[in-house]
Design a protein around this motif. Structure first.
Motif, mmCIF file in Angstrom:
data_model
loop_
_atom_site.group_PDB
_atom_site.id
_atom_site.type_symbol
_atom_site.label_atom_id
_atom_site.label_comp_id
_atom_site.label_asym_id
_atom_site.label_seq_id
_atom_site.Cartn_x
_atom_site.Cartn_y
_atom_site.Cartn_z
ATOM 1 N N HIS A 214 45.235 34.864 77.417
ATOM 2 C CA HIS A 214 44.970 34.796 75.908
ATOM 3 C C HIS A 214 46.420 34.918 75.201
ATOM 4 O O HIS A 214 46.373 34.908 73.853
ATOM 5 C CB HIS A 214 44.263 36.422 75.273
ATOM 6 C CG HIS A 214 42.961 36.459 76.061
ATOM 7 N ND1 HIS A 214 41.824 35.875 75.725
ATOM 8 C CD2 HIS A 214 42.799 37.211 77.143
ATOM 9 C CE1 HIS A 214 40.911 36.125 76.478
ATOM 10 N NE2 HIS A 214 41.219 36.931 77.367
ATOM 11 N N SER A 216 50.006 34.002 73.308
ATOM 12 C CA SER A 216 50.268 33.112 72.193
ATOM 13 C C SER A 216 51.142 31.947 72.754
ATOM 14 O O SER A 216 51.248 30.739 72.252
ATOM 15 C CB SER A 216 51.103 33.663 71.188
ATOM 16 O OG SER A 216 51.876 34.409 71.478
ATOM 17 N N ARG A 221 50.180 30.806 79.233
ATOM 18 C CA ARG A 221 48.698 30.595 79.411
ATOM 19 C C ARG A 221 48.284 29.482 80.247
ATOM 20 O O ARG A 221 47.384 29.550 81.014
ATOM 21 C CB ARG A 221 47.885 29.804 78.034
ATOM 22 C CG ARG A 221 47.993 30.942 76.896
ATOM 23 C CD ARG A 221 46.820 30.578 75.683
ATOM 24 N NE ARG A 221 47.160 29.242 75.465
ATOM 25 C CZ ARG A 221 48.045 29.052 74.261
ATOM 26 N NH1 ARG A 221 48.618 29.893 73.562
ATOM 27 N NH2 ARG A 221 48.138 27.651 73.949
ATOM 28 N N LYS A 246 36.836 33.421 81.515
ATOM 29 C CA LYS A 246 37.528 32.205 80.927
ATOM 30 C C LYS A 246 36.139 31.820 80.200
ATOM 31 O O LYS A 246 36.458 31.148 79.103
ATOM 32 C CB LYS A 246 37.437 31.312 82.214
ATOM 33 C CG LYS A 246 38.800 31.368 82.766
ATOM 34 C CD LYS A 246 39.054 30.027 83.733
ATOM 35 C CE LYS A 246 40.410 30.141 84.480
ATOM 36 N NZ LYS A 246 40.740 28.782 84.930
ATOM 37 N N PHE A 249 36.781 33.821 76.912
ATOM 38 C CA PHE A 249 37.830 33.106 76.308
ATOM 39 C C PHE A 249 37.740 31.722 75.553
ATOM 40 O O PHE A 249 37.856 31.586 74.118
ATOM 41 C CB PHE A 249 39.001 32.828 77.222
ATOM 42 C CG PHE A 249 40.265 32.350 76.559
ATOM 43 C CD1 PHE A 249 41.076 33.211 75.497
ATOM 44 C CD2 PHE A 249 40.762 31.075 77.253
ATOM 45 C CE1 PHE A 249 41.996 32.390 75.214
ATOM 46 C CE2 PHE A 249 42.048 30.716 76.524
ATOM 47 C CZ PHE A 249 42.597 31.060 75.631
ATOM 48 N N TYR A 250 36.876 30.997 76.186
ATOM 49 C CA TYR A 250 36.725 29.485 75.655
ATOM 50 C C TYR A 250 35.765 29.441 74.781
ATOM 51 O O TYR A 250 35.504 28.432 73.943
ATOM 52 C CB TYR A 250 36.740 28.640 76.775
ATOM 53 C CG TYR A 250 37.890 28.359 77.553
ATOM 54 C CD1 TYR A 250 39.030 27.780 76.887
ATOM 55 C CD2 TYR A 250 37.930 28.662 78.848
ATOM 56 C CE1 TYR A 250 39.942 27.492 77.969
ATOM 57 C CE2 TYR A 250 39.157 28.498 79.795
ATOM 58 C CZ TYR A 250 40.358 28.119 79.188
ATOM 59 O OH TYR A 250 41.419 27.791 79.842
ATOM 60 N N SER A 252 34.981 32.205 72.715
ATOM 61 C CA SER A 252 35.059 33.445 71.872
ATOM 62 C C SER A 252 34.448 33.232 70.486
ATOM 63 O O SER A 252 33.821 34.218 69.834
ATOM 64 C CB SER A 252 36.426 33.894 71.930
ATOM 65 O OG SER A 252 37.424 32.780 71.157
#
Length: 300
Positions: A214, A216, A221, A246, A249-250, A252
């Motif tokens: 995650h 920045s 990443r 994953k 995350f993708y 969210s």
């Protein structure tokens, strides 16, 4: 360049050597500089006088691929011999950086590490505060280079370098360059079975990769994503964790939207309990999963 080779003084003119350092960064210029005995003469001067600026120029030359980089095969031993506590840190930094650039298939890194007893030095320098950050970073980058070799990676794993890298990662977690280079070392190591098993079974490195997925910083990443793909391929348990991480995350934003919608639908009918007491939306509702399921059934 003739002025550099012919100069008999220990100290070169700063403007002259600065120009040469910049020229060495250009691939075409580097080829011209190294042709004939050019590289050999530069190495002789740098090592004899411990000239940091000339070594910086040599380091720039070493970054170019093809024939130019292959010329360094004759000088690997000379460079490796400089990696010691007795030499000035500034000079060692340039030697480490030059060696780290030598991604040459024909180079036997295992032999180099053994012959010059470099593993203890590299491991000691991974300790936070053991040297200037610039030197520690070059050590990490060199470890990344030698870890491309299977036997070298196994030797480094046996030496205890992997836990040392994790300790350094914790200490330098605010420095993106350090984090990225340490993660790159692990990326190289997970290609080899011996080091992959150590990383997966004996450390929490995969968890670090999941957390930093995650980050920045795009480079961090990317290396995390690539490394996690390899770990997932070889370890079923971590594979499931990585797949879930994953997905979350993708997706969210979608998950947050669904959660908020469920919260709204579930909370409104139950704003007041049987005794008329107000239910806290942020605490009671979230602690009552039955409300979500009930709301989900009713909405259908």
């Amino acid at each position: 360049m003739k002025m550099v080779f012919d100069c008999r003084e220990e100290q070169l003119d700063v403007e002259l050597i600065s120009l040469c350092i910049n020229l060495a960064a250009n691939k075409s210029s580097a080829q011209i500089i190294c042709e004939g005995n050019g590289l050999k003469m530069l190495m002789k001067r740098a090592l004899k006088l411990k000239d940091v600026l000339v070594m910086k120029m040599i380091r720039n030359l070493s970054q170019h691929g093809g024939a130019t980089k292959n010329l360094f095969l004759d000088h690997v031993g000379d460079l490796a011999a400089q990696i010691s506590e007795e030499e000035a840190e500034e000079f060692v930094i340039e030697c480490l950086g030059t060696l780290a650039n030598l991604t040459i298939p024909d180079l036997d890194w295992e032999l180099v590490l053994k012959e010059y007893n470099l593993v203890p030095y590299l491991k000691d320098r991974l300790k936070p505060g053991s040297a200037e950050d610039d030197l520690i970073l070059e050590v990490v980058i060199l470890i990344g280079t030698v870890s491309m070799d299977d036997s070298c990676a196994a030797m480094l794993a046996k030496s205890g370098i992997i836990p040392a890298l994790i300790d350094l990662l914790n200490a330098q977690q605010e420095d993106d360059e350090f984090v990225c280079q340490i993660l790159y070392v692990f990326y190289q190591m997970v290609f080899h079975k011996a080091t992959r098993d150590v990383i997966i079974k004996d450390t929490q490195a995969p968890a670090y990769f999941i957390d930093l997925m995650h980050d920045s910083n795009a480079a961090i990443r990317q290396v995390c994503d690539n490394t996690l793909d390899i770990i997932a391929e070889y370890d079923e348990e971590w594979g499931k964790k990585i797949q879930t991480a994953k997905f979350c995350f993708y997706n969210s934003q979608w998950l947050e939207m669904v959660e908020n919608r469920q919260l709204d639908e579930a909370a409104e009918p139950f704003l007041y309990g049987d005794d008329g007491e107000y239910l806290n939306r942020n605490e009671d509702v979230l602690e009552r999963p039955d409300l979500f399921y009930t709301a989900g059934i009713e909405s259908n």
